[in-house]
Write a protein that holds these residues in place. Structure first.
Motif, PDB file in Angstrom:
ATOM      1  N   ARG A  53       2.539  31.793  -0.118  1.00 12.33           N
ATOM      2  CA  ARG A  53       1.083  31.993  -0.040  1.00 12.33           C
ATOM      3  C   ARG A  53       0.508  32.067  -1.457  1.00 12.33           C
ATOM      4  O   ARG A  53      -0.499  31.444  -1.757  1.00 12.33           O
ATOM      5  N   GLU A  54       1.188  32.814  -2.315  1.00 15.09           N
ATOM      6  CA  GLU A  54       0.722  33.011  -3.689  1.00 15.09           C
ATOM      7  C   GLU A  54       0.707  31.684  -4.459  1.00 15.09           C
ATOM      8  O   GLU A  54      -0.177  31.439  -5.261  1.00 15.09           O
ATOM      9  N   ARG A  55       1.681  30.829  -4.217  1.00 16.49           N
ATOM     10  CA  ARG A  55       1.780  29.559  -4.949  1.00 16.49           C
ATOM     11  C   ARG A  55       1.080  28.408  -4.226  1.00 16.49           C
ATOM     12  O   ARG A  55       1.213  27.249  -4.615  1.00 16.49           O
ATOM     13  N   HIS A  56       0.370  28.716  -3.135  1.00 11.76           N
ATOM     14  CA  HIS A  56      -0.418  27.726  -2.378  1.00 11.76           C
ATOM     15  C   HIS A  56       0.440  26.588  -1.822  1.00 11.76           C
ATOM     16  O   HIS A  56       0.009  25.438  -1.798  1.00 11.76           O
ATOM     17  N   THR A  57       1.647  26.905  -1.391  1.00 18.34           N
ATOM     18  CA  THR A  57       2.483  25.869  -0.766  1.00 18.34           C
ATOM     19  C   THR A  57       2.579  26.098   0.743  1.00 18.34           C
ATOM     20  O   THR A  57       3.055  25.227   1.469  1.00 18.34           O
ATOM     21  N   LEU A  58       2.098  27.264   1.181  1.00 19.96           N
ATOM     22  CA  LEU A  58       2.265  27.618   2.594  1.00 19.96           C
ATOM     23  C   LEU A  58       1.460  26.714   3.524  1.00 19.96           C
ATOM     24  O   LEU A  58       1.971  26.263   4.555  1.00 19.96           O
ATOM     25  N   GLU A  59       0.200  26.410   3.141  1.00 18.98           N
ATOM     26  CA  GLU A  59      -0.650  25.593   4.020  1.00 18.98           C
ATOM     27  C   GLU A  59      -0.017  24.223   4.269  1.00 18.98           C
ATOM     28  O   GLU A  59      -0.018  23.736   5.398  1.00 18.98           O
ATOM     29  N   THR A  60       0.512  23.633   3.195  1.00 19.02           N
ATOM     30  CA  THR A  60       1.118  22.307   3.341  1.00 19.02           C
ATOM     31  C   THR A  60       2.350  22.376   4.248  1.00 19.02           C
ATOM     32  O   THR A  60       2.570  21.502   5.089  1.00 19.02           O
ATOM     33  N   LEU A  61       3.131  23.440   4.078  1.00 17.30           N
ATOM     34  CA  LEU A  61       4.317  23.622   4.927  1.00 17.30           C
ATOM     35  C   LEU A  61       3.896  23.783   6.391  1.00 17.30           C
ATOM     36  O   LEU A  61       4.502  23.191   7.288  1.00 17.30           O
ATOM     37  N   LEU A  62       2.826  24.545   6.610  1.00 15.87           N
ATOM     38  CA  LEU A  62       2.353  24.771   7.981  1.00 15.87           C
ATOM     39  C   LEU A  62       1.734  23.507   8.577  1.00 15.87           C
ATOM     40  O   LEU A  62       1.713  23.338   9.795  1.00 15.87           O
TER      41      LEU A  62
END
Lengths: 312, 245
Positions: free
Chosen positions: B79-88
């Motif tokens: 979440r902090e590194r802004h990779t979560l949205e892409t993974l989701l």
């Protein structure tokens, strides 16, 4: 429902966040195989729409069908067949560029040989192959954005969602990303759903655009159609000898709304977009000398600003 | 599903091993944890290290120190590194993401504990061998393997839940530290805080109880806790909630 010619069908899509209505009864169709621009100012509901289309958020009302799948009940199918470059590039910055693509290649179950080939193909196309082993975190913003675009296209999806892909890039990097996007979209026949508030980008890339403001759709169509709807089409002619007799001949033509000389330029306002050649011929035959002819069309930016003003 | 879980685990390990500035810290942490467990105490205890259940106690405790550092980063870090949205936004299912992240932390903690136990055995054999090869008794070996797996799973389960709720890695690490302290010290200090009469009564119960049954009972309790934590994490894992942060 979507047909083979419609990639996205949205009907009365609405999403509330508490008391705030982020998207208000959006209905639209996105034809397959085009770059579709979804335009709006910041906070208009573009990212919310994108999250709804990807099935990451549930609509409060209405429904969306993407590639033939309902986003509420078949979101997994939508995500399996689409690619996304969201607000942030979403790259694992400690990993190399190659490992970033390797991971998503595995996620989309590309066989190893195909995965390697596809990674090479995309990185080569984008001029990044030589630096594939660098950590993505060491790259410039433009290069990261290109890598994220490559990731979105890696598994040859039928549809990709791009959320402001050139936001925050310098002019050169933005042009490079746009060029890659345009050439790859054309080559791979992919449908692109592009959100942006950059009108130049939309004008250059999009075959069709929709404009939203405060969650509501205010216009949809080909950029030329929107331009034609907004402002009067006109022709500007630079030259000499625009005497009253020549102007009277022009005014007598059915497509001409008015013809006036301003600051030495003849401005002919038209009822609709039409060719300038017959008008120029008429002027020349009446004794005028023509040096330069310019078609006056409202830019998409002007159309956008007009639409925003109208809504206010 | 299994292939997807392994894919997420592959990424987690790859990221963990390449994390910037992490190499020196990781080596230091491992040395601090492994040196006493694999070298110092085995040298101090000699053959008793292998023949008594003390190694089992260490194996039970060690994952609680190893796993939190890895698992706190799982969701909060993305979440902090802004990779979560892409993974989701990818085709991965909720379970594949959740199990992949949990599994990566479990195998890290469990694997290192087993490696440290093996290293301790080598230390004892090199230092105190009297002509024969010293091995942990089968019951202790099995106990080490199972108990370290269960505690690694327990720490990972708590960690994933904490990481799902935390807004930053730092917050997740702080919450994890508190959780682990409670898990380790509450039983110890709790028993000491009991009145003498209660402690005597507890001692009578413990001496009367069948050791095998007690160990099995404890294992069942930890398995139940592990399953409960995983179920809690599955309920907590909602893409919309994670996307909106």
């Amino acid at each position: 429902m979507t047909t083979s010619h419609t990639a996205i069908h949205v009907e009365n899509l609405t999403r509330d966040f508490g008391k705030v209505r982020a998207l208000d009864g959006l209905s639209l169709d996105v034809p397959a195989g085009i770059i579709f621009g979804f335009l709006g100012p910041n906070g208009a509901g573009k990212t919310t729409t994108l999250n709804l289309l990807l099935g990451l958020l549930e609509p409060t009302a209405g429904h969306a069908v993407v590639l033939g799948f309902d986003t509420r009940t078949q979101a997994d199918e939508v995500r399996a067949r689409s690619g996304a470059l969201l607000e942030h590039p979403g790259l694992y910055e400690q990993l190399s560029a190659e490992d970033n693509l390797e991971f998503y290649g595995r996620v989309y179950r590309l066989p190893p040989a195909e995965r390697r080939g596809r990674i090479k193909e995309l990185l080569t196309h984008m001029g990044l192959w030589e630096r594939r082993r660098d950590s993505a975190g060491k790259w410039s913003k433009g290069m990261k954005q290109k890598l994220a675009l490559a990731r979105a296209l890696l598994h040859r999806p039928a549809l990709i969602f791009l959320d402001e892909p050139t936001a925050g890039l310098d002019v050169q990097a933005a042009v490079a990303v746009r060029d890659d996007l345009s050439s790859l979209a054309a080559r791979e026949g992919v449908t692109v759903f592009l959100t942006t508030h950059n009108m130049t980008e939309a004008e250059k890339l999009c075959g069709r655009v929709a404009v939203i403001r405060q969650g509501k759709l205010v216009a949809v169509g080909h950029p030329d159609e929107l331009r034609a709807r907004s402002g009067t089409p006109h022709v500007e002619i630079v030259g000499r000898g625009f005497h009253e007799q020549a102007l009277a001949l022009l005014r007598a033509r059915p497509e001409v709304a008015s013809a006036e000389v301003h600051n030495g330029r003849l401005v002919i306002e038209l009822h609709q977009e039409t060719e300038a050649a017959p008008l120029v011929s008429l002027l020349v035959s009446a004794g005028a000398q023509v040096e330069e002819v310019r078609h006056g069309k409202a830019s998409l930016e002007e159309v956008f600003l007009t639409l925003m003003e109208e809504e206010k | 599903m299994i292939a997807d879980i392994l894919t997420v685990m592959w990424k987690e390990w790859k990221e963990f091993l390449t994390r910037r500035g992490r190499t020196r810290g990781t080596i230091l942490t491992l040395l601090v944890l492994l040196a006493p467990f694999s070298i110092f105490f085995p040298l101090q205890m000699g053959r008793d290290w292998v023949e008594s259940p003390v190694a089992l106690g260490f194996a039970l405790w060690m994952p609680l120190f190893l796993v939190p550092g890895v698992v706190a980063d799982s969701f909060a870090g993305e979440r902090e590194r802004h990779t979560l949205e892409t993974l989701l936004a990818s085709r991965l299912s909720d379970r594949a993401i959740l199990f992949g992240k949990t599994g990566a932390a479990v195998i890290y903690g469990w694997g290192l504990t087993l490696a440290a136990t093996l290293l301790a055995l080598i230390t004892v054999n090199v230092s105190f061998r009297g002509g024969e090869l010293l091995l942990y008794p089968p019951a202790i070996s099995l106990g080490i393997a199972v108990s370290s797996l269960l505690t690694a799973w327990l720490a990972a389960g708590i960690g994933v839940l904490v990481s799902l709720r935390a807004s930053s890695v730092r917050q997740a690490q702080q919450s994890m530290s508190i959780a682990m302290m409670l898990l380790l010290f509450v039983p110890v200090f709790g028993v000491q805080a009991l009145p003498d009469e209660w402690r005597a009564h507890l001692a009578v119960i413990l001496t009367a109880v069948n050791v095998t049954m007690a160990v099995l009972g404890a294992a069942v309790l930890v398995v139940a806790l592990d399953v409960g934590l995983l179920a809690g994490a599955m309920m907590r894992f909602r893409r919309a909630r994670l996307v909106l942060g």
